[in-house]
Write a protein that holds these residues in place. Structure first.
Motif: not given
Length: 157
Positions: A35-37, A46-53, A126-130, A137-143
């Protein structure tokens, strides 16, 4: 092998089968979603974010992740585990501020435990708030093995 040894071996195998305990060779069989948001200013800064697995275990999920923080800014990242019907199971995350250099910072793993929930975790938001720019920003990931929704989509909050 005597009767006591055979009984112990059978009981051990049966216990592993019933509890879903994974051997090292089985651990690689759990699906992983990357994921990456991120939040940017529109000019690829970029100002902020999250990424990983995400590693999707039988019912629970392990989040291995990094948080991006621009120098002198603050952000909040949340991971919200959802059931198939979209109801919340659990969540985890982190708030942080960066006083040094703009970079991706390794974070501690987060366990989204749903071991007592029938069906377990089916989606993760995954919710990121700056904090500094008051943007989110918010993205939903499904199994991966759960097909009613696309693999990732904008959150419907």
């Amino acid at each position: 092998m005597n009767l006591r040894s055979r009984t112990a071996a059978v009981l051990g195998a049966l216990t592993m089968a019933l509890t879903g305990a994974a051997t090292p060779s089985q651990a690689a069989d759990y699906p992983t979603t990357h994921f990456r948001v991120t939040i940017s200013d529109g000019a690829d800064e970029w100002h902020s974010g999250a990424q990983g697995a995400f590693t999707w275990y039988n019912r629970s999920v392990l989040v291995d992740w990094y948080m991006y923080l621009k120098n002198g800014e603050c952000a909040s990242v949340s991971f919200v585990a959802l059931k198939a019907d979209g109801s919340r199971i659990t969540s985890g995350g982190r708030d942080d501020c960066n006083q040094y250099t703009s970079n991706w910072f390794q974070q501690s793993d987060i366990s989204l435990n749903a071991s007592s929930i029938v069906g377990g975790v089916r989606h993760i938001m995954v919710l990121v708030y700056d904090v500094n720019h008051r943007r989110d920003a918010c993205i939903e990931y499904t199994r991966p093995t759960f097909k009613p929704r696309p693999a990732s989509a904008q959150c419907k909050l």
